[in-house]
Design a protein around this motif. Structure first.
Motif, short mmCIF file in Angstrom:
data_model
loop_
_atom_site.label_atom_id
_atom_site.label_comp_id
_atom_site.label_asym_id
_atom_site.label_seq_id
_atom_site.Cartn_x
_atom_site.Cartn_y
_atom_site.Cartn_z
N THR A 58 7.37 5.07 -1.21
CA THR A 58 7.94 4.25 -2.46
C THR A 58 9.09 3.69 -2.07
O THR A 58 9.42 2.59 -2.36
N ARG A 59 10.06 4.46 -1.65
CA ARG A 59 11.33 3.76 -1.38
C ARG A 59 11.23 2.65 -0.16
O ARG A 59 11.75 1.76 -0.24
N PHE A 60 10.36 2.93 0.90
CA PHE A 60 10.27 1.92 1.92
C PHE A 60 9.56 0.74 1.51
O PHE A 60 10.28 -0.47 1.58
N LEU A 61 8.41 0.73 0.40
CA LEU A 61 8.00 -0.27 -0.10
C LEU A 61 9.12 -1.06 -0.96
O LEU A 61 9.14 -2.34 -0.86
N GLU A 62 9.78 -0.27 -1.80
CA GLU A 62 10.64 -1.01 -2.55
C GLU A 62 11.79 -1.94 -1.73
O GLU A 62 12.16 -2.79 -2.01
N ASP A 63 12.24 -1.18 -0.50
CA ASP A 63 13.13 -1.92 0.22
C ASP A 63 12.70 -2.96 1.13
O ASP A 63 13.43 -4.14 1.04
N PHE A 64 11.52 -2.69 1.54
CA PHE A 64 10.94 -4.01 2.31
C PHE A 64 10.36 -5.18 1.52
O PHE A 64 9.89 -6.17 2.08
N CYS A 65 9.70 -4.88 0.42
CA CYS A 65 9.29 -5.71 -0.49
C CYS A 65 9.79 -6.51 -1.45
O CYS A 65 9.40 -7.13 -2.14
N SER A 66 11.11 -6.01 -1.46
CA SER A 66 11.92 -6.84 -2.77
C SER A 66 12.86 -7.76 -2.14
O SER A 66 12.98 -8.19 -1.08
#
Length: 66
Positions: A58-66
């Motif tokens: 979840t943190r990875f997706l938030e970091d890379f997709c925001s």
């Protein structure tokens, strides 16, 4: 026993991809071009980023997709 769900983030066909465990095909192919990432992020993805939990995913997706 404990089941460890492991993910690996990387680049597949120019896009950010997430593989699950040892599966040869990505589980998720994000609609984001790796070419648009900062150089250091792109290099990290080319090497592969291990993700050890759903929270890390979840943190990875938030970091890379925001």
């Amino acid at each position: 026993y404990i089941v460890v769900l492991m993910f690996l983030a990387g680049i597949h066909e120019g896009k950010i991809a997430i593989w699950q465990s040892e599966d040869p095909q990505p589980k998720f192919l994000l609609p984001y071009s790796a070419d648009l990432l900062p150089h250091n992020d792109r290099i990290a993805l080319e090497k592969g980023i291990r993700i050890r939990s759903s929270e890390e995913l979840t943190r990875f997706l938030e970091d890379f997709c925001s």
